[in-house]
Design a protein around this motif. Structure first.
Motif, PDB file in Angstrom:
ATOM      1  N   GLY A 112       4.852   1.507  59.097  1.00  0.00           N
ATOM      2  CA  GLY A 112       6.213   1.696  58.613  1.00  0.00           C
ATOM      3  C   GLY A 112       6.340   2.660  57.443  1.00  0.00           C
ATOM      4  O   GLY A 112       7.448   3.033  57.070  1.00  0.00           O
ATOM      5  N   ASP A 113       5.211   3.067  56.857  1.00  0.00           N
ATOM      6  CA  ASP A 113       5.251   4.033  55.753  1.00  0.00           C
ATOM      7  C   ASP A 113       5.699   5.391  56.273  1.00  0.00           C
ATOM      8  O   ASP A 113       5.325   5.796  57.375  1.00  0.00           O
ATOM      9  CB  ASP A 113       3.876   4.186  55.101  1.00  0.00           C
ATOM     10  N   ARG A 114       6.482   6.085  55.467  1.00  0.00           N
ATOM     11  CA  ARG A 114       6.920   7.439  55.816  1.00  0.00           C
ATOM     12  C   ARG A 114       6.257   8.446  54.885  1.00  0.00           C
ATOM     13  O   ARG A 114       6.144   8.207  53.691  1.00  0.00           O
ATOM     14  CB  ARG A 114       8.436   7.561  55.737  1.00  0.00           C
ATOM     15  N   LEU A 115       5.811   9.550  55.473  1.00  0.00           N
ATOM     16  CA  LEU A 115       5.130  10.613  54.728  1.00  0.00           C
ATOM     17  C   LEU A 115       5.657  11.964  55.164  1.00  0.00           C
ATOM     18  O   LEU A 115       6.156  12.111  56.280  1.00  0.00           O
ATOM     19  CB  LEU A 115       3.626  10.585  55.013  1.00  0.00           C
ATOM     20  N   VAL A 116       5.533  12.940  54.296  1.00  0.00           N
ATOM     21  CA  VAL A 116       5.869  14.323  54.630  1.00  0.00           C
ATOM     22  C   VAL A 116       4.583  15.133  54.601  1.00  0.00           C
ATOM     23  O   VAL A 116       3.760  14.972  53.700  1.00  0.00           O
ATOM     24  CB  VAL A 116       6.890  14.899  53.618  1.00  0.00           C
ATOM     25  N   GLY A 117       4.391  15.973  55.613  1.00  0.00           N
ATOM     26  CA  GLY A 117       3.203  16.818  55.658  1.00  0.00           C
ATOM     27  C   GLY A 117       3.312  17.864  56.737  1.00  0.00           C
ATOM     28  O   GLY A 117       4.296  17.925  57.475  1.00  0.00           O
ATOM     29  N   GLU A 118       2.272  18.677  56.831  1.00  0.00           N
ATOM     30  CA  GLU A 118       2.233  19.749  57.827  1.00  0.00           C
ATOM     31  C   GLU A 118       1.496  19.274  59.074  1.00  0.00           C
ATOM     32  O   GLU A 118       0.442  18.646  58.984  1.00  0.00           O
ATOM     33  CB  GLU A 118       1.515  20.972  57.269  1.00  0.00           C
ATOM     34  N   ILE A 119       2.040  19.623  60.228  1.00  0.00           N
ATOM     35  CA  ILE A 119       1.423  19.244  61.496  1.00  0.00           C
ATOM     36  C   ILE A 119       0.091  19.978  61.667  1.00  0.00           C
ATOM     37  O   ILE A 119       0.018  21.193  61.524  1.00  0.00           O
ATOM     38  CB  ILE A 119       2.346  19.577  62.681  1.00  0.00           C
ATOM     39  N   GLY A 120      -0.939  19.213  61.980  1.00  0.00           N
ATOM     40  CA  GLY A 120      -2.240  19.778  62.322  1.00  0.00           C
ATOM     41  C   GLY A 120      -2.421  19.826  63.825  1.00  0.00           C
ATOM     42  O   GLY A 120      -3.037  20.744  64.357  1.00  0.00           O
ATOM     43  N   ALA A 121      -1.842  18.828  64.528  1.00  0.00           N
ATOM     44  CA  ALA A 121      -1.919  18.778  65.990  1.00  0.00           C
ATOM     45  C   ALA A 121      -0.803  17.895  66.529  1.00  0.00           C
ATOM     46  O   ALA A 121      -0.456  16.885  65.920  1.00  0.00           O
ATOM     47  CB  ALA A 121      -3.260  18.210  66.433  1.00  0.00           C
ATOM     48  N   VAL A 122      -0.249  18.297  67.661  1.00  0.00           N
ATOM     49  CA  VAL A 122       0.747  17.486  68.367  1.00  0.00           C
ATOM     50  C   VAL A 122      -0.016  16.686  69.417  1.00  0.00           C
ATOM     51  O   VAL A 122      -0.720  17.258  70.248  1.00  0.00           O
ATOM     52  CB  VAL A 122       1.830  18.369  69.020  1.00  0.00           C
ATOM     53  N   LEU A 123       0.109  15.362  69.375  1.00  0.00           N
ATOM     54  CA  LEU A 123      -0.702  14.497  70.229  1.00  0.00           C
ATOM     55  C   LEU A 123       0.021  13.985  71.476  1.00  0.00           C
ATOM     56  O   LEU A 123      -0.630  13.609  72.444  1.00  0.00           O
ATOM     57  CB  LEU A 123      -1.218  13.309  69.416  1.00  0.00           C
ATOM     58  N   THR A 124       1.347  13.949  71.472  1.00  0.00           N
ATOM     59  CA  THR A 124       2.114  13.480  72.625  1.00  0.00           C
ATOM     60  C   THR A 124       2.271  14.617  73.627  1.00  0.00           C
ATOM     61  O   THR A 124       2.639  15.727  73.246  1.00  0.00           O
ATOM     62  CB  THR A 124       3.509  12.982  72.193  1.00  0.00           C
ATOM     63  N   ASP A 125       1.981  14.344  74.901  1.00  0.00           N
ATOM     64  CA  ASP A 125       2.110  15.357  75.949  1.00  0.00           C
ATOM     65  C   ASP A 125       3.544  15.480  76.467  1.00  0.00           C
ATOM     66  O   ASP A 125       3.960  16.552  76.888  1.00  0.00           O
ATOM     67  CB  ASP A 125       1.179  15.041  77.129  1.00  0.00           C
ATOM     68  N   GLU A 126       4.283  14.377  76.454  1.00  0.00           N
ATOM     69  CA  GLU A 126       5.641  14.385  76.979  1.00  0.00           C
ATOM     70  C   GLU A 126       6.572  15.188  76.066  1.00  0.00           C
ATOM     71  O   GLU A 126       6.328  15.327  74.882  1.00  0.00           O
ATOM     72  CB  GLU A 126       6.195  12.952  77.119  1.00  0.00           C
ATOM     73  N   ARG A 127       7.668  15.672  76.621  1.00  0.00           N
ATOM     74  CA  ARG A 127       8.644  16.460  75.855  1.00  0.00           C
ATOM     75  C   ARG A 127       9.358  15.583  74.828  1.00  0.00           C
ATOM     76  O   ARG A 127       9.675  16.041  73.729  1.00  0.00           O
ATOM     77  CB  ARG A 127       9.659  17.084  76.813  1.00  0.00           C
ATOM     78  N   THR A 128       9.632  14.333  75.187  1.00  0.00           N
ATOM     79  CA  THR A 128      10.294  13.402  74.272  1.00  0.00           C
ATOM     80  C   THR A 128       9.584  12.058  74.308  1.00  0.00           C
ATOM     81  O   THR A 128       8.831  11.765  75.238  1.00  0.00           O
ATOM     82  CB  THR A 128      11.775  13.179  74.651  1.00  0.00           C
ATOM     83  N   HIS A 129       9.855  11.243  73.305  1.00  0.00           N
ATOM     84  CA  HIS A 129       9.345   9.873  73.253  1.00  0.00           C
ATOM     85  C   HIS A 129      10.378   9.058  72.492  1.00  0.00           C
ATOM     86  O   HIS A 129      10.900   9.532  71.477  1.00  0.00           O
ATOM     87  CB  HIS A 129       7.984   9.823  72.549  1.00  0.00           C
ATOM     88  N   PRO A 130      10.692   7.852  72.939  1.00  0.00           N
ATOM     89  CA  PRO A 130      11.747   7.062  72.285  1.00  0.00           C
ATOM     90  C   PRO A 130      11.478   6.740  70.816  1.00  0.00           C
ATOM     91  O   PRO A 130      12.413   6.530  70.042  1.00  0.00           O
ATOM     92  CB  PRO A 130      11.845   5.792  73.121  1.00  0.00           C
ATOM     93  N   ASP A 131      10.201   6.732  70.398  1.00  0.00           N
ATOM     94  CA  ASP A 131       9.861   6.432  69.006  1.00  0.00           C
ATOM     95  C   ASP A 131       9.535   7.685  68.204  1.00  0.00           C
ATOM     96  O   ASP A 131       9.241   7.594  67.017  1.00  0.00           O
ATOM     97  CB  ASP A 131       8.667   5.476  68.943  1.00  0.00           C
ATOM     98  N   GLY A 132       9.541   8.850  68.847  1.00  0.00           N
ATOM     99  CA  GLY A 132       9.193  10.099  68.181  1.00  0.00           C
ATOM    100  C   GLY A 132       7.861  10.618  68.694  1.00  0.00           C
ATOM    101  O   GLY A 132       7.008   9.861  69.156  1.00  0.00           O
ATOM    102  N   ILE A 133       7.696  11.920  68.614  1.00  0.00           N
ATOM    103  CA  ILE A 133       6.469  12.573  69.070  1.00  0.00           C
ATOM    104  C   ILE A 133       5.330  12.250  68.095  1.00  0.00           C
ATOM    105  O   ILE A 133       5.495  12.344  66.883  1.00  0.00           O
ATOM    106  CB  ILE A 133       6.675  14.101  69.146  1.00  0.00           C
ATOM    107  N   LEU A 134       4.186  11.853  68.649  1.00  0.00           N
ATOM    108  CA  LEU A 134       3.022  11.512  67.833  1.00  0.00           C
ATOM    109  C   LEU A 134       2.296  12.792  67.416  1.00  0.00           C
ATOM    110  O   LEU A 134       1.995  13.648  68.248  1.00  0.00           O
ATOM    111  CB  LEU A 134       2.066  10.616  68.622  1.00  0.00           C
ATOM    112  N   VAL A 135       2.050  12.906  66.105  1.00  0.00           N
ATOM    113  CA  VAL A 135       1.336  14.064  65.571  1.00  0.00           C
ATOM    114  C   VAL A 135       0.245  13.601  64.624  1.00  0.00           C
ATOM    115  O   VAL A 135       0.257  12.468  64.138  1.00  0.00           O
ATOM    116  CB  VAL A 135       2.273  15.041  64.827  1.00  0.00           C
TER     117      VAL A 135
END
Length: 64
Positions: free
Chosen positions: A24-47
């Motif tokens: 549940g913690d929220r953080l701000v940072g730069e994407i190193g890799a996008v892990l979700t293959d699908e275009r969308t996800h109901p909980d957000g794209i995993l990175v």
């Protein structure tokens, strides 16, 4: 809610995003890799941030 979340097409390595970790913690940072293959996800794209932290993208920015 998923309509408000960024799609995979909007995300790229180096982009600054706000993520929510599994605990549940929220953080701000730069994407190193996008892990979700699908275009969308109901909980957000995993990175994986450049810091190594994984989470689901809740919004793009803020710029740091």
């Amino acid at each position: 809610m998923s309509a408000d979340l960024p799609t995979r097409d909007e995300l790229r390595k180096g982009l600054t995003v706000e993520i929510e970790q599994e605990n549940g913690d929220r953080l701000v940072g730069e994407i190193g890799a996008v892990l979700t293959d699908e275009r969308t996800h109901p909980d957000g794209i995993l990175v994986k941030l450049k810091s190594g932290v994984r989470g689901r993208v809740k919004r793009i920015g803020p710029e740091v």
